[in-house]
Design a protein around this motif. Structure first.
Motif, mmCIF file in Angstrom:
data_model
loop_
_atom_site.group_PDB
_atom_site.id
_atom_site.type_symbol
_atom_site.label_atom_id
_atom_site.label_comp_id
_atom_site.label_asym_id
_atom_site.label_seq_id
_atom_site.Cartn_x
_atom_site.Cartn_y
_atom_site.Cartn_z
ATOM 1 N N ASP A 27 -0.306 -7.822 -7.266
ATOM 2 C CA ASP A 27 -0.516 -7.239 -5.933
ATOM 3 C C ASP A 27 -1.656 -6.226 -5.877
ATOM 4 O OD1 ASP A 27 1.317 -8.771 -4.720
ATOM 5 O OD2 ASP A 27 2.823 -7.223 -4.380
ATOM 6 N N LEU A 28 -1.908 -5.534 -6.992
ATOM 7 C CA LEU A 28 -2.971 -4.522 -6.938
ATOM 8 C C LEU A 28 -4.267 -4.980 -7.625
ATOM 9 C CD1 LEU A 28 -0.949 -1.215 -7.557
ATOM 10 C CD2 LEU A 28 -1.370 -2.420 -5.429
ATOM 11 N N GLU A 29 -4.126 -5.724 -8.715
ATOM 12 C CA GLU A 29 -5.336 -6.180 -9.423
ATOM 13 C C GLU A 29 -5.778 -7.585 -8.975
ATOM 14 O OE1 GLU A 29 -7.162 -4.440 -11.652
ATOM 15 O OE2 GLU A 29 -5.873 -2.681 -11.604
ATOM 16 N N ASP A 30 -5.044 -8.143 -8.040
ATOM 17 C CA ASP A 30 -5.388 -9.466 -7.456
ATOM 18 C C ASP A 30 -5.497 -10.591 -8.490
ATOM 19 O OD1 ASP A 30 -5.358 -8.978 -4.747
ATOM 20 O OD2 ASP A 30 -7.364 -8.094 -4.803
ATOM 21 N N PHE A 72 3.872 -6.484 -10.665
ATOM 22 C CA PHE A 72 3.460 -5.982 -9.337
ATOM 23 C C PHE A 72 2.018 -5.477 -9.377
ATOM 24 C CE2 PHE A 72 3.022 -2.021 -6.799
ATOM 25 C CZ PHE A 72 3.021 -2.588 -5.534
ATOM 26 N N ARG A 79 -9.132 1.990 -6.191
ATOM 27 C CA ARG A 79 -9.211 1.624 -7.613
ATOM 28 C C ARG A 79 -9.445 2.898 -8.434
ATOM 29 N NH1 ARG A 79 -9.481 -3.288 -9.450
ATOM 30 N NH2 ARG A 79 -10.029 -3.558 -11.650
ATOM 31 N N PRO A 80 -8.603 3.128 -9.445
ATOM 32 C CA PRO A 80 -8.768 4.361 -10.230
ATOM 33 C C PRO A 80 -10.159 4.452 -10.862
ATOM 34 C CG PRO A 80 -6.695 3.298 -10.753
ATOM 35 C CD PRO A 80 -7.444 2.343 -9.902
ATOM 36 N N LEU A 102 -3.709 0.969 -1.641
ATOM 37 C CA LEU A 102 -3.630 1.045 -3.112
ATOM 38 C C LEU A 102 -4.657 0.120 -3.778
ATOM 39 C CD1 LEU A 102 0.236 1.220 -3.674
ATOM 40 C CD2 LEU A 102 -1.412 3.013 -4.162
ATOM 41 N N ARG A 103 -4.865 -1.036 -3.179
ATOM 42 C CA ARG A 103 -5.847 -1.986 -3.727
ATOM 43 C C ARG A 103 -7.262 -1.391 -3.671
ATOM 44 N NH1 ARG A 103 -3.897 -6.963 -0.714
ATOM 45 N NH2 ARG A 103 -2.266 -7.752 -2.070
ATOM 46 N N ARG A 129 8.729 -6.391 -5.096
ATOM 47 C CA ARG A 129 8.333 -6.262 -3.682
ATOM 48 C C ARG A 129 9.523 -5.836 -2.830
ATOM 49 N NH1 ARG A 129 4.748 -11.777 -3.213
ATOM 50 N NH2 ARG A 129 2.760 -10.915 -3.909
ATOM 51 N N TYR A 165 4.267 -2.012 4.563
ATOM 52 C CA TYR A 165 4.106 -2.462 3.172
ATOM 53 C C TYR A 165 2.687 -2.994 2.949
ATOM 54 C CZ TYR A 165 4.947 -5.043 -1.160
ATOM 55 O OH TYR A 165 4.877 -5.503 -2.452
ATOM 56 N N ARG A 198 -2.795 2.692 -13.423
ATOM 57 C CA ARG A 198 -1.800 2.304 -12.419
ATOM 58 C C ARG A 198 -0.423 2.137 -13.051
ATOM 59 N NH1 ARG A 198 -5.701 -1.776 -8.930
ATOM 60 N NH2 ARG A 198 -6.065 -0.342 -7.218
ATOM 61 N N LEU A 223 -0.185 -1.370 0.558
ATOM 62 C CA LEU A 223 -0.736 -2.197 -0.523
ATOM 63 C C LEU A 223 -2.262 -2.254 -0.429
ATOM 64 C CD1 LEU A 223 1.167 -3.538 -2.518
ATOM 65 C CD2 LEU A 223 0.700 -5.714 -1.434
#
Lengths: 181, 181
Positions: B142-145, B138, A19-20, A15-16, B170, A8, B35, A12
């Protein structure tokens, strides 16, 4: 850290980091500035008749409310239907029984007498009495017989002035009924 | 994120400054939109609409400091609208190959990055069973902090609600990883 958490975490992480990327930012700038400078044109392009009239159905609380109201109306409909069916079955039990269907023991005339007695009461509730065709016929015959006897009696009294006078006096005395001759 | 002076210039109707603002804001807006939606064209549309909305309501912004929150709030709300529309035409489900792709990326190591298309597939598959709110929480945390406070300001949800949604998201994603990878 167990393998699932590690998987996991690394997913993650990927994915972080991924960035698109926005390609063609100039195109967006042009489109936005164009939309700002010509707002009517943009609005016409985006105008959607369905969304304009029915866009509100996407609102969550409206959907929930509509579902609740629908369920209420379905319940009401079922309740009304059961009520109507119950009333129909009740009315069916009150159906007038015709003479031909009235199969009982030998005719004694007792029922007719009881019926006449019931009818003679002034304060009857509507729908409280069920009368057969035969009973109605009997009632009419009885009325006609009484009327003819009454006519004969009137004729006898009118023919005899003394009797007439005597009857009138008697009626006045008793003062029970008005009796116009 | 953005120079307060630039926002002030935009407020005064300076289109050149606004062009700069579009250039700065669009990648952030696009990242969240892409995203969430998993579609490049839709995400670009969202960015475009967001910037037009920002221009029309720039005078309402309280301070330059709240610009970032405001930008993300508009993006997230526009994404919700798109997701609602998209619900009517659900995409085809990802197959076994998608899980193999995710598995390969995990085993390639943490330095591995994804292309836009792959990111869309992976996020789409992982968040398939999540509600729009769970998905947004999420992605933002989790992705954009972002912090819980920031997400609370953006989504209008309470902190407790955000934590609950994040926990569920999660857990759901973790279960999918255990099941398929």
């Amino acid at each position: 850290m167990d393998p699932e958490e590690r998987k996991y975490g690394s997913l993650l992480n990927i994915l972080r980091k991924s960035r698109p990327e926005l390609m063609g930012i100039e195109e967006i700038e042009e489109k936005v500035l164009n939309a700002i400078q010509h707002p009517g044109k943009k609005r016409r392009e985006k105008f959607n008749l369905f969304d304009y009239f029915f866009g509100w159905v996407y609102i969550r609380w409206v959907r929930v409310s509509l579902i609740t109201v629908s369920v209420f109306f379905i319940g009401l409909f079922i309740y009304q239907q059961s009520l109507i069916l119950r009333r129909i079955s009740l009315l069916e039990s009150q159906t007038i029984i015709t003479g031909s269907q009235f199969v009982r023991g030998p005719y004694s005339g007792l029922e007719d007498k009881l019926m006449l007695k019931k009818l003679s009461r002034r304060n009857m509730n509507a729908g409280s009495i069920t009368i057969t065709e035969k009973q109605l016929e009997k009632f009419a015959d009885s009325y006609n017989e009484l009327e003819s006897k009454y006519k004969d009696l009137i004729k006898i009294i009118e023919d005899d002035p003394d009797l007439k006078k005597s009857v009138e006096e008697k009626l006045k005395e008793t003062n029970k009924k008005k009796f116009n001759l | 994120m953005v120079d307060p002076e630039l926002i002030e210039q935009c407020r005064n109707g300076n289109l050149q400054s606004f062009r700069k603002l579009i250039g700065i804001s669009s990648p952030f807006a696009f990242s969240v939109a892409f995203r969430m939606l998993g579609d490049e064209d839709l995400a670009k549309d969202v960015v475009q609409e967001t910037m037009v909305t920002i221009w029309s309501k720039l005078s309402k912004i309280r301070s330059a400091g709240s610009y970032k929150t405001w930008l993300y709030r508009i993006v997230v709300n526009k994404c919700y609208d798109q997701m609602r529309r998209k619900k009517k035409n659900p995409e085809e489900r990802a197959d076994e190959r998608t899980w193999t792709l995710i598995s390969n990326h995990i085993s390639d190591g943490p330095d591995n990055t994804l292309e836009n298309r792959e990111t869309a597939i992976v996020i789409g598959q992982l968040t398939e069973k999540l509600s729009p709110k769970q998905k947004s929480v999420f992605i933002l945390i989790d992705l954009e902090d972002m912090t819980t406070e920031e997400v609370s300001e953006i989504t209008g949800m309470s902190r407790r609600n955000i934590k609950a949604n994040l926990h569920y998201a999660r857990k759901n994603i973790g279960e999918m990883i255990v099941k398929y990878i």
